[in-house]
Design a protein around this motif. Structure first.
Motif, short mmCIF file in Angstrom:
data_model
loop_
_atom_site.label_atom_id
_atom_site.label_comp_id
_atom_site.label_asym_id
_atom_site.label_seq_id
_atom_site.Cartn_x
_atom_site.Cartn_y
_atom_site.Cartn_z
N ARG A 44 -83.83 8.83 101.59
CA ARG A 44 -85.16 8.90 101.00
C ARG A 44 -85.68 7.48 100.82
O ARG A 44 -84.93 6.57 100.46
N THR A 45 -86.97 7.29 101.07
CA THR A 45 -87.57 5.97 100.89
C THR A 45 -88.94 6.11 100.26
O THR A 45 -89.51 7.20 100.16
N SER A 46 -89.48 4.97 99.84
CA SER A 46 -90.82 4.93 99.26
C SER A 46 -91.32 3.50 99.29
O SER A 46 -90.56 2.57 99.60
N TYR A 72 -90.36 20.23 98.35
CA TYR A 72 -89.21 19.32 98.27
C TYR A 72 -88.85 19.15 96.81
O TYR A 72 -89.73 18.91 95.96
N ASP A 84 -88.32 17.23 94.08
CA ASP A 84 -88.40 15.87 93.56
C ASP A 84 -87.73 15.77 92.19
O ASP A 84 -87.84 16.67 91.36
N VAL A 139 -86.72 11.25 104.00
CA VAL A 139 -87.74 11.97 103.26
C VAL A 139 -88.64 10.98 102.55
O VAL A 139 -88.18 10.01 101.94
N THR A 140 -89.96 11.23 102.61
CA THR A 140 -90.91 10.49 101.80
C THR A 140 -91.89 11.50 101.22
O THR A 140 -92.30 12.44 101.90
N ALA A 175 -93.83 17.02 100.91
CA ALA A 175 -93.16 15.82 101.41
C ALA A 175 -93.21 15.80 102.94
O ALA A 175 -93.81 16.69 103.57
N THR A 199 -80.03 13.81 103.81
CA THR A 199 -80.95 12.84 104.39
C THR A 199 -81.06 11.64 103.47
O THR A 199 -80.58 11.65 102.34
N SER A 238 -80.99 10.98 99.28
CA SER A 238 -81.98 11.92 98.77
C SER A 238 -81.34 12.91 97.81
O SER A 238 -80.12 12.93 97.63
#
Length: 474
Positions: free
Chosen positions: A125-127, A57, A59, A90-91, A67, A123, A118
Motif C-alpha cells: 500500500r502506498t500514498s 477496500y 481502510d 493499493v492506493t 480504492a 499487496t 496493506s
C-alpha cells in the motif's frame, strides 16, 4: 509503519481546494528521504502497467473505501524486495472520489514508490504521505538512495529557494531563485554554495550536529512579508534562516526558503497646516489594479483591491516594503472602505480625490522611492446607527447577521443580533449605505432577509426597525 494524517473534518475542508496531485500537502510528517528510509519497509522504482478499481477496500481509519489496485513492473529495488519483477499496490480513492491518502498513478508512467504492507497482507500500500512520486520529481530521493551503496561521507542539507513577487494583483506565481548565495554554519565550520537553475542547493559531508542555514539577501532580495490593510493585523515575515540538526553520518535535513523584491515607497502624512498624523493606514496599489476594482464596483460587482499597507508613525512617516516593480498610486481609503484607522474619504497622493489626478510612482525592481507629503482631507464624522431586527411574527430575530455596505460596494461592518434582536454599527458621514439583515438555518440556507437603504446615516436619529421577509426566489 505509522504516518499521521489530518483529522477528517480538516481533510474534508481541504478536499475542496487541494487537487489530488498535491495530496502530500496534507501530510504533517512527510519526512526527508534519509529520515523516511528508516521508517518505510519497501522502496523501489517501477512503471505502472494497469490500474483496477476496488469498490470496497477495508481502510484502517475510515472503514470500507473506494480504492485502486495498481500493477507495477519493478525496474529497480532499494529496499524490501528481492527477486521480484512485479507487485500490486493499493492506493485509496478513485475517479471523482479523492481522499487525502490517494496517489494519482497513471498507466505507463514511472515512479519511485515508497510502500508498506496493506491491511490484507497480500499487496503493498502506498500514498502521497509515504513520499511516492513520479520519477521525474524524485531526484532528491534517488540521490540519497544511490548514496547508500557508498561509504558514509557525512550528512547533508538541501532545499529550494523561491522568489515570489508580492501579490498586489490577482495573478502572481513563484519562480525558482537561481544563483542565490546559501550559507551553512555550525560545528566550527562555515560554507557557502549557490542555488542551481531550479533554485535547489545542497551541502554535503556534514558531521553530526546543529547548523544554521540561511539565504544571503543581496541586490533586490528581501524576506517574504505578508501584511494586511488593517492597523491591528500582525505583519508576518518568513525567516530566511533555519536551524537544522544532522543526527548521523547519513542523516539529512531539508530547509526551503521564500524571497521577494525589496522595493520600497516611503512618505509622510499630514493634515492641512503640516501637522503629522500617526496611526493611519495608508495603501499603495498598482494603477491598473485600482482601475480594475473601480470598474467592477461600477458594475455593482464585489471586488477586492490588492494593495500594500503601511501605518503612519507618530511623526507621520510611513513606508511600504517588499513591493514588486510597477506603476503605483498611494493614498487612504483607496478601496472605499472607511474605518476608525483611516476615517477619510478616498484621497490619492499628493492630496487629490480622483485617480486621474493622482501622482504615479514608477518603481523599478528593488528601488527605494521617497514621495514626500501626503495631505489628508478632513476626517469623516462617525455615526452610530442602531436598531432591531424582528421576524415576520414581530418577535426579536436572534442570531440575524446585519451587514452594512456603502455606496461603493465596500463592507462597512457587520454583527449578529443578540437576544433582543438589536444591532449597533459605526458608519461614517458622506456615505450612503445599504443594510442587509439575513437569518440562516444551521445548514447555512437563508430563512429570511430584508434590506434597508440609508442615504445619510447621520440623519438616522431614531432606532431603525428591520422586518425580515421570506427570501426572494432566484
Amino acid at each position: 509503519m505509522k504516518h499521521w494524517r489530518l483529522p477528517p473534518l480538516i481533510v474534508l475542508l481541504a478536499i475542496l481546494v487541494v487537487p489530488a496531485a498535491d495530496a502530500a500537502a496534507l501530510c504533517v510528517n512527510l519526512g526527508t528521504p534519509c529520515r523516511q528510509y528508516a521508517a518505510v519497509p519497501v522502496i523501489f522504482q517501477g512503471v505502472v502497467e494497469r490500474i483496477t478499481p476496488i469498490d470496497e477496500y477495508p481502510d484502517r481509519y475510515f472503514g470500507s473505501m473506494l480504492a485502486q489496485l495498481v500493477h507495477v513492473r519493478v525496474e529497480r529495488t532499494w529496499k524490501g524486495l528481492k527477486n521480484v519483477t512485479a507487485v500490486d499496490i493499493v492506493t485509496l480513492g478513485g475517479p471523482g472520489r479523492w481522499v487525502e491518502d490517494q496517489f494519482p498513478f497513471e498507466i505507463n508512467q514511472r515512479y519511485v514508490i515508497w510502500a508498506e504492507p496493506s491491511e490484507t497482507g497480500a499487496t503493498l500500500r502506498t500514498s502521497a504521505c509515504l513520499r511516492t512520486r513520479p520519477l521525474k520529481d524524485a531526484a532528491e530521493d534517488i540521490a540519497f538512495l544511490e548514496s547508500l551503496s557508498q561509504p558514509a561521507s557525512g550528512g547533508f542539507v538541501y532545499g529550494v529557494v523561491w522568489f515570489t513577487e508580492r501579490g498586489l494583483s490577482p495573478s502572481f506565481k513563484p519562480e525558482a531563485l537561481k544563483d542565490a548565495t546559501m550559507v551553512v554554519e555550525g560545528m566550527g565550520t562555515r560554507r557557502e554554495t549557490k542555488t542551481d537553475a531550479s533554485g535547489h542547493y545542497r551541502f554535503t559531508g556534514l558531521p553530526p550536529g546543529s547548523y544554521d542555514v540561511s539565504v544571503v539577501l543581496q541586490g533586490h532580495l528581501a524576506a517574504t512579508r505578508v501584511d494586511y490593510a488593517d492597523a491591528h493585523a500582525p505583519v508576518h515575515e518568513t525567516p530566511v534562516r533555519s536551524a537544522v540538526v544532522i543526527d548521523g553520518p547519513r542523516d539529512c535535513a531539508e530547509a526551503n526558503f521564500s524571497t521577494q523584491s525589496n522595493g520600497r515607497i516611503s512618505g509622510f502624512a499630514s493634515v492641512e497646516g503640516g501637522r503629522p498624523v500617526g496611526g493611519v493606514v495608508v495603501l499603495a496599489a498598482l494603477v491598473d489594479e485600482v482601475r480594475r476594482a473601480d470598474a467592477a464596483r461600477e458594475r455593482s460587482r464585489p471586488s477586492y483591491l490588492f494593495s500594500g499597507k503601511a501605518v503612519t508613525g507618530a511623526d507621520g512617516s510611513f513606508e511600504f516594503t517588499n513591493l514588486p516593480p510597477g506603476r503605483y498610486v498611494v493614498g487612504v481609503s483607496l478601496d472605499h472602505n472607511v474605518a476608525s484607522d483611516h476615517p477619510y474619504p478616498r484621497m490619492f497622493y499628493p492630496g487629490v480625490a480622483a485617480l486621474e489626478d493622482a501622482a504615479v510612482v514608477e518603481l523599478q525592481r528593488g528601488e527605494q522611492v521617497q514621495i514626500g507629503n501626503l495631505t489628508l482631507p478632513a476626517p469623516l464624522t462617525q455615526t452610530i446607527v442602531q436598531g432591531s431586527v424582528v421576524g415576520m411574527d414581530g418577535q426579536p430575530a436572534v442570531g440575524t447577521q446585519v451587514v452594512a455596505v456603502n455606496n461603493w460596494g465596500a463592507s462597512a461592518g457587520s454583527m449578529f443580533t443578540k437576544e433582543d434582536g438589536r444591532f449597533r454599527l459605526t458608519l461614517y458621514s458622506s456615505h450612503a449605505y445599504r443594510l442587509r439583515a439575513t437569518l440562516r438555518d444551521k445548514q447555512g440556507a437563508i430563512v429570511s432577509e430584508t434590506t434597508l437603504q440609508l442615504d445619510a446615516p447621520e440623519g438616522a436619529g431614531e432606532p431603525l426597525r428591520l422586518v425580515l421577509k421570506p427570501p426572494v426566489a432566484k
